[in-house]
Design a protein around this motif. Structure first.
Motif, PDB file in Angstrom:
ATOM      1  N   ASN A 216       0.909  -1.228   0.204  1.00 53.49           N
ATOM      2  CA  ASN A 216      -0.055  -0.096   0.005  1.00 53.49           C
ATOM      3  C   ASN A 216       0.963   1.178  -0.146  1.00 53.49           C
ATOM      4  O   ASN A 216       1.609   1.438   0.983  1.00 53.49           O
ATOM      5  N   MET A 217       0.959   1.820  -1.006  1.00 54.84           N
ATOM      6  CA  MET A 217       1.876   3.125  -1.354  1.00 54.84           C
ATOM      7  C   MET A 217       1.360   4.049  -0.356  1.00 54.84           C
ATOM      8  O   MET A 217       0.134   4.605  -0.360  1.00 54.84           O
ATOM      9  N   VAL A 218       2.373   4.861   0.104  1.00 59.69           N
ATOM     10  CA  VAL A 218       1.619   5.794   1.200  1.00 59.69           C
ATOM     11  C   VAL A 218       1.718   7.303   0.533  1.00 59.69           C
ATOM     12  O   VAL A 218       2.791   7.497  -0.110  1.00 59.69           O
ATOM     13  N   LYS A 219       0.620   7.844   0.302  1.00 56.79           N
ATOM     14  CA  LYS A 219       0.707   9.149  -0.154  1.00 56.79           C
ATOM     15  C   LYS A 219       0.612  10.261   0.782  1.00 56.79           C
ATOM     16  O   LYS A 219      -0.013  10.499   1.670  1.00 56.79           O
ATOM     17  N   ASN A 220       1.348  11.384   0.497  1.00 57.29           N
ATOM     18  CA  ASN A 220       1.490  12.411   1.283  1.00 57.29           C
ATOM     19  C   ASN A 220       0.527  13.795   0.870  1.00 57.29           C
ATOM     20  O   ASN A 220       0.688  14.248  -0.080  1.00 57.29           O
ATOM     21  N   LYS A 221      -0.592  13.801   1.726  1.00 61.02           N
ATOM     22  CA  LYS A 221      -1.653  14.555   1.192  1.00 61.02           C
ATOM     23  C   LYS A 221      -1.435  16.128   1.195  1.00 61.02           C
ATOM     24  O   LYS A 221      -1.598  16.876   0.364  1.00 61.02           O
ATOM     25  N   GLU A 222      -0.479  16.364   2.213  1.00 64.43           N
ATOM     26  CA  GLU A 222      -0.262  17.901   2.422  1.00 64.43           C
ATOM     27  C   GLU A 222       0.969  18.075   1.305  1.00 64.43           C
ATOM     28  O   GLU A 222       0.825  19.469   0.699  1.00 64.43           O
ATOM     29  N   LEU A 223       1.515  17.138   0.595  1.00 62.38           N
ATOM     30  CA  LEU A 223       2.380  17.313  -0.479  1.00 62.38           C
ATOM     31  C   LEU A 223       1.624  17.996  -1.678  1.00 62.38           C
ATOM     32  O   LEU A 223       1.859  18.948  -2.494  1.00 62.38           O
ATOM     33  N   TYR A 224       0.396  17.268  -1.841  1.00 69.30           N
ATOM     34  CA  TYR A 224      -0.351  17.457  -3.122  1.00 69.30           C
ATOM     35  C   TYR A 224      -1.026  18.772  -2.911  1.00 69.30           C
ATOM     36  O   TYR A 224      -1.271  19.617  -3.638  1.00 69.30           O
ATOM     37  N   LEU A 225      -1.573  19.112  -1.713  1.00 63.57           N
ATOM     38  CA  LEU A 225      -2.298  20.256  -1.283  1.00 63.57           C
ATOM     39  C   LEU A 225      -1.521  21.503  -1.496  1.00 63.57           C
ATOM     40  O   LEU A 225      -1.701  22.448  -2.155  1.00 63.57           O
ATOM     41  N   SER A 226      -0.211  21.443  -0.887  1.00 60.44           N
ATOM     42  CA  SER A 226       0.616  22.517  -1.040  1.00 60.44           C
ATOM     43  C   SER A 226       1.128  22.979  -2.261  1.00 60.44           C
ATOM     44  O   SER A 226       1.254  24.159  -2.740  1.00 60.44           O
ATOM     45  N   MET A 227       1.331  21.925  -3.152  1.00 60.23           N
ATOM     46  CA  MET A 227       1.884  22.301  -4.454  1.00 60.23           C
ATOM     47  C   MET A 227       0.900  22.672  -5.322  1.00 60.23           C
ATOM     48  O   MET A 227       1.083  23.718  -5.885  1.00 60.23           O
ATOM     49  N   SER A 228      -0.408  22.285  -5.201  1.00 64.16           N
ATOM     50  CA  SER A 228      -1.492  22.702  -6.012  1.00 64.16           C
ATOM     51  C   SER A 228      -1.812  24.086  -5.677  1.00 64.16           C
ATOM     52  O   SER A 228      -2.151  25.102  -6.517  1.00 64.16           O
ATOM     53  N   ALA A 229      -1.824  24.231  -4.201  1.00 63.22           N
ATOM     54  CA  ALA A 229      -2.156  25.792  -3.920  1.00 63.22           C
ATOM     55  C   ALA A 229      -0.901  26.669  -4.478  1.00 63.22           C
ATOM     56  O   ALA A 229      -1.426  27.823  -4.686  1.00 63.22           O
ATOM     57  N   MET A 230       0.413  26.351  -4.315  1.00 63.52           N
ATOM     58  CA  MET A 230       1.138  27.279  -4.659  1.00 63.52           C
ATOM     59  C   MET A 230       1.200  27.631  -6.047  1.00 63.52           C
ATOM     60  O   MET A 230       1.411  28.824  -6.554  1.00 63.52           O
ATOM     61  N   TYR A 231       0.887  26.857  -7.070  1.00 65.65           N
ATOM     62  CA  TYR A 231       0.732  26.697  -8.540  1.00 65.65           C
ATOM     63  C   TYR A 231      -0.594  27.915  -9.018  1.00 65.65           C
ATOM     64  O   TYR A 231      -0.274  28.690  -9.721  1.00 65.65           O
ATOM     65  N   ILE A 232      -1.702  27.177  -7.776  1.00 64.96           N
ATOM     66  CA  ILE A 232      -2.651  28.543  -8.143  1.00 64.96           C
ATOM     67  C   ILE A 232      -2.232  29.817  -7.721  1.00 64.96           C
ATOM     68  O   ILE A 232      -2.781  30.763  -8.613  1.00 64.96           O
ATOM     69  N   MET A 233      -1.736  29.998  -6.625  1.00 64.99           N
ATOM     70  CA  MET A 233      -1.418  31.474  -6.150  1.00 64.99           C
ATOM     71  C   MET A 233      -0.376  32.229  -7.027  1.00 64.99           C
ATOM     72  O   MET A 233      -0.521  33.330  -7.245  1.00 64.99           O
ATOM     73  N   GLU A 234       0.562  31.456  -7.487  1.00 64.17           N
ATOM     74  CA  GLU A 234       1.475  32.109  -8.529  1.00 64.17           C
ATOM     75  C   GLU A 234       0.847  32.560  -9.877  1.00 64.17           C
ATOM     76  O   GLU A 234       1.128  33.453 -10.291  1.00 64.17           O
ATOM     77  N   SER A 235      -0.244  31.475 -10.222  1.00 67.66           N
ATOM     78  CA  SER A 235      -0.583  31.739 -11.470  1.00 67.66           C
ATOM     79  C   SER A 235      -1.628  33.131 -11.255  1.00 67.66           C
ATOM     80  O   SER A 235      -1.931  33.927 -12.182  1.00 67.66           O
TER      81      SER A 235
END
Length: 262
Positions: A216-235
């Motif tokens: 069972n691969m462990v996914k870091n929820k905060e990684l996806y949230l922070s990176m997506s939020a960063m690209y939205i904010m920069e855009s």
């Protein structure tokens, strides 16, 4: 998730605020460049909302693919707004029109592939043309699109990347290098594209002698949230700056910051 939600909510207001804060006061109309820029942001936001739904329901399988699309939209926005905005946005626009033409041709062609696609869609050829508004895509229209893409943007063939305006930027990786996003590309696109193409399926298993176990691969929820939020904010920042809406940019950053520290 709270900060991410606020970022999405505030970013969804950008289109209306750009119209009210830039176009209406100046009495000018939205053109192709504006449609491309705001359309890319909308696509970025919509994929971020899809990611949000998956994370809320603890579904992680498609997150890498979605984050890759989010990143690509950010890269395109950054490239278009970096300089020669009208020229670059129109190149993107014509490339999308070529894709539409190719899609129409593929679905309506008298071939086994075209027939199978129509069968899958449960549509007849005439119905496909009607749904795709193919009546506007006559031969003169198609010829004009292809000729413009070649003549105005120096594309040697229709499949040439729309951002390869200098003849040297032949891949997204090279585009990212040009924009100073090499680290982002290596972290997001190179790694995530492996899963996109299904090449890392073997990593889901532990293979030992006479035994294969599913991991069972462990996914870091905060990684996806922070990176997506960063690209939205920069855009959003790039777009507000492009339209010289400094007050709205400041308000946007303040709203996100307040929510982040609550």
């Amino acid at each position: 998730m709270k900060t991410f939600n606020r970022v999405i909510i505030e970013s969804e207001k950008v289109f209306e605020k750009v119209i009210d804060g830039y176009f209406k006061p100046k009495g000018i109309k939205v053109d192709i460049s504006d449609v491309v820029i705001l359309g890319l942001l909308e696509n970025l936001i919509n994929h971020s909302k899809s990611m949000k739904i998956l994370l809320e329901n603890n579904h992680y399988a498609s997150l890498d693919t979605i984050l890759r699309v989010i990143f690509e939209n950010f890269v395109f926005i950054k490239y278009i707004l970096d300089k020669d905005t009208e020229y670059r946005s129109k190149s993107y626009f014509y490339s999308t029109k070529i894709k539409e033409i190719k899609l129409l041709n593929m679905i309506t062609e008298d071939s086994l592939e075209g027939s199978e696609v129509r069968k899958f869609l449960e549509l007849k050829k005439d119905e496909v043309k009607e749904k795709l508004k193919a009546e506007t895509m006559d031969e003169n229209y198609k010829t004009n699109i292809y000729e413009t893409y070649s003549r105005d943007f120096g594309m040697s063939h229709p499949n040439q990347k729309w951002y390869n305006l200098d003849g040297k930027t032949k891949s997204l990786k090279l585009l990212c290098e040009k924009l100073g996003l090499t680290i982002d590309f290596n972290l997001i696109y190179s790694i995530l594209s492996i899963e996109t193409h299904g090449k890392d399926a073997i990593r889901n298993f532990s293979i030992e002698e006479d035994r294969v176990d599913l991991i069972n691969m462990v996914k870091n929820k905060e990684l996806y949230l922070s990176m997506s939020a960063m690209y939205i904010m920069e855009s959003v920042g790039l777009i507000y700056s492009h339209y010289d809406l400094k007050r709205l940019l400041k308000t946007f950053n303040t709203m996100v910051a307040i929510n982040h520290f609550r």
